[in-house]
Design a protein around this motif. Structure first.
Motif, mmCIF file in Angstrom:
data_model
loop_
_atom_site.group_PDB
_atom_site.id
_atom_site.type_symbol
_atom_site.label_atom_id
_atom_site.label_comp_id
_atom_site.label_asym_id
_atom_site.label_seq_id
_atom_site.Cartn_x
_atom_site.Cartn_y
_atom_site.Cartn_z
ATOM 1 N N LEU A 125 0.820 -1.198 0.000
ATOM 2 C CA LEU A 125 0.000 0.000 0.000
ATOM 3 C C LEU A 125 0.861 1.259 0.000
ATOM 4 O O LEU A 125 0.603 2.201 -0.757
ATOM 5 N N GLY A 126 1.893 1.281 0.856
ATOM 6 C CA GLY A 126 2.786 2.438 0.883
ATOM 7 C C GLY A 126 3.510 2.632 -0.434
ATOM 8 O O GLY A 126 3.720 3.775 -0.873
ATOM 9 N N SER A 127 3.874 1.542 -1.088
ATOM 10 C CA SER A 127 4.540 1.636 -2.389
ATOM 11 C C SER A 127 3.590 2.187 -3.446
ATOM 12 O O SER A 127 3.982 3.010 -4.289
ATOM 13 N N ALA A 128 2.326 1.736 -3.408
ATOM 14 C CA ALA A 128 1.346 2.246 -4.367
ATOM 15 C C ALA A 128 1.098 3.728 -4.158
ATOM 16 O O ALA A 128 0.989 4.500 -5.125
ATOM 17 N N LEU A 129 1.022 4.158 -2.906
ATOM 18 C CA LEU A 129 0.820 5.572 -2.615
ATOM 19 C C LEU A 129 2.046 6.393 -3.035
ATOM 20 O O LEU A 129 1.916 7.504 -3.572
ATOM 21 N N SER A 130 3.242 5.853 -2.820
ATOM 22 C CA SER A 130 4.458 6.533 -3.262
ATOM 23 C C SER A 130 4.478 6.692 -4.776
ATOM 24 O O SER A 130 4.852 7.746 -5.306
ATOM 25 N N THR A 131 4.067 5.627 -5.482
ATOM 26 C CA THR A 131 4.021 5.685 -6.942
ATOM 27 C C THR A 131 3.014 6.719 -7.411
ATOM 28 O O THR A 131 3.287 7.504 -8.322
ATOM 29 N N GLN A 146 14.542 -3.091 3.200
ATOM 30 C CA GLN A 146 14.020 -4.444 3.473
ATOM 31 C C GLN A 146 15.118 -5.515 3.432
ATOM 32 O O GLN A 146 15.294 -6.258 4.408
ATOM 33 N N PRO A 147 15.906 -5.644 2.348
ATOM 34 C CA PRO A 147 16.962 -6.667 2.360
ATOM 35 C C PRO A 147 18.079 -6.360 3.340
ATOM 36 O O PRO A 147 18.686 -7.284 3.894
ATOM 37 N N ALA A 171 10.623 -3.012 8.751
ATOM 38 C CA ALA A 171 11.491 -1.869 8.462
ATOM 39 C C ALA A 171 11.121 -1.210 7.134
ATOM 40 O O ALA A 171 11.144 0.024 7.005
ATOM 41 N N ALA A 172 10.778 -2.019 6.134
ATOM 42 C CA ALA A 172 10.358 -1.465 4.845
ATOM 43 C C ALA A 172 9.071 -0.660 4.986
ATOM 44 O O ALA A 172 8.902 0.380 4.343
ATOM 45 N N MET A 173 8.159 -1.144 5.842
ATOM 46 C CA MET A 173 6.932 -0.390 6.089
ATOM 47 C C MET A 173 7.250 0.983 6.676
ATOM 48 O O MET A 173 6.675 2.004 6.280
#
Length: 416
Positions: A125-131, A146-147, A171-173
């Motif tokens: 969801l955060g990635s979609a909002l960032s995009t 994340q890695p 952490a990625a979240m």
């Protein structure tokens, strides 16, 4: 602008994969193929759950009008708290049924599956909002964090790959939080419910189809784990992780960039076909380079990275990678089906894809063994993703320059 956004996202992917490549010799020797096989199954099942954690309202963010961003974001924050526990309850019930003994995971794994799925769903969801907001630096940061956190945790803090993966997704979240900064603090749930009702096609059509899609992608690993054991699953997963996963991440980054700029073009009434042609040519070139590189130096390079005890012969590597190569060429531009609201078309393809993959994996292991099954799977992927690419091009040609996913868009017709 497109080149900058894509390069920024690819930088995040490249840095993240460089971190994994740097620590993989230590991880591979510390855990071994069997441990990686068990971990891969847990991560695969968690990924299945995470895909539908927000009922695909995260996907709706890319093409929604500006007024819908806030209510969709609120819905996406709440839904994983409901859908993930429900999915874990379903998995727990499945383990108690007669076929539960043949599932490649155990009841002890369910808590970690749920934890990873919850954090991963929020990251999606955060990635979609960032995009949607063009925050590609935030997107890149999440792909690096994340890695990095996963590797640090697995090597130095916890001798448990799955738990370390949960920490990495948490952490990625946290890294995606900048995308949420400008959302108003007021709840406004009436507006959120109205938006969810208006975009009912995403939970009703796109979510089940996405579930079938991710199930089909995970089936090979799950079948190999059940049929050939955790060691074979670990060998297969390692190839997918070290070579296949970077390609998939590049395709994902390309898809996110394509979503942003194709959506902008559709809203402006500009043809998307040149954009599709550009993305397909780039992915074709990437697939060709990777194929040649694996054929020439794949075996010694992978043996150097993971050490002895792992399967790294060239034939196995190429067979395991061919389905991934088909996928990365077509999947980025297939998002045009969402932007043009051809969800029924996408759904029919995903049903066909799941049935074909399940059929191959049900029959081929009995007739051909592991290598033959991988070859049959590669043929199936080539045909199905070729059809997917054709559907994407047709959708782009027929697209009307209307604002995608607005309340005034045309209804989804049966012919779509």
């Amino acid at each position: 602008m497109i080149r900058r956004d894509l390069l920024l996202t690819l930088f995040g992917i490249g840095a993240g994969q460089a971190i994994l490549l740097a620590v993989m010799p230590f991880l591979a020797r510390a855990y071994g193929p069997a441990a990686f096989g068990s971990y891969a199954v847990i991560v695969a099942v968690a990924g299945i759950v995470a895909t539908i954690a927000a009922l695909r309202f995260d996907l709706a963010l890319s093409g929604a009008e500006d007024a819908s961003i806030v209510p969709l974001s609120r819905a996406g924050l709440l839904l994983p708290l409901l859908t993930v526990p429900f999915a874990i309850a379903v998995l727990a019930l499945a383990l108690r049924l007669p076929f539960g003994a043949h599932l490649p995971f155990r009841s002890d794994d369910l808590s970690l599956i749920g934890l990873i799925a919850l954090f991963q769903g929020w990251v999606l969801l955060g990635s979609a909002l960032s995009t949607r907001r063009g925050l590609f630096a935030t997107l890149a940061a999440a792909k690096i964090v994340q890695p990095l956190v996963f590797a640090f945790t697995a090597l130095l803090l916890l001798h448990d790959l799955s738990l370390a993966m949960a920490v990495g997704w948490a952490a990625a979240m946290a890294a995606t939080l900048p995308a949420w900064r400008h959302l108003p603090s007021s709840m406004g749930w009436a507006e959120t419910r109205a938006t969810m009702r208006r975009l009912w096609r995403f939970p009703a059509i796109s979510a089940p189809m996405a579930l079938l899609d991710v199930l089909a992608l995970s089936l090979p690993l799950l079948v190999f784990a059940g049929a050939y054991g955790e060691r074979t699953a670990g060998n297969y997963a390692q190839v997918q992780r070290l070579i296949g996963a970077p390609l998939v991440l590049v395709a994902t980054a390309g898809g996110q960039t394509f979503l942003k700029h194709a959506g902008d073009r559709l809203r402006a009434g500009v043809s998307v076909l040149p954009l599709i042609r550009r993305f397909v040519m780039v992915m074709l070139a990437l697939a060709a380079v990777v194929t040649v590189a694996v054929a020439l130096v794949g075996q010694p390079a992978l043996t150097f990275v993971v050490g002895p005890g792992w399967r790294t012969d060239t034939g196995f590597l190429l067979l395991a990678l061919l389905p991934v190569l088909c996928r990365v060429i077509a999947s980025p531009v297939s998002h045009i089906l969402v932007l043009t609201q051809r969800l029924a078309t996408q759904g029919l393809w995903q049903i066909s894809y799941f049935l074909a993959t399940a059929g191959v994996l049900a029959i081929a292991p009995r007739l051909f063994g592991l290598e033959g099954t991988l070859g049959a799977l590669a043929c199936s992927e080539f045909l199905l993703y070729g059809a997917y690419l054709v559907l994407a091009v047709r959708a782009a040609r027929a697209a009307n320059p209307l604002p995608a996913l607005s309340s005034k868009t045309r209804p989804l017709s049966a012919s779509s």
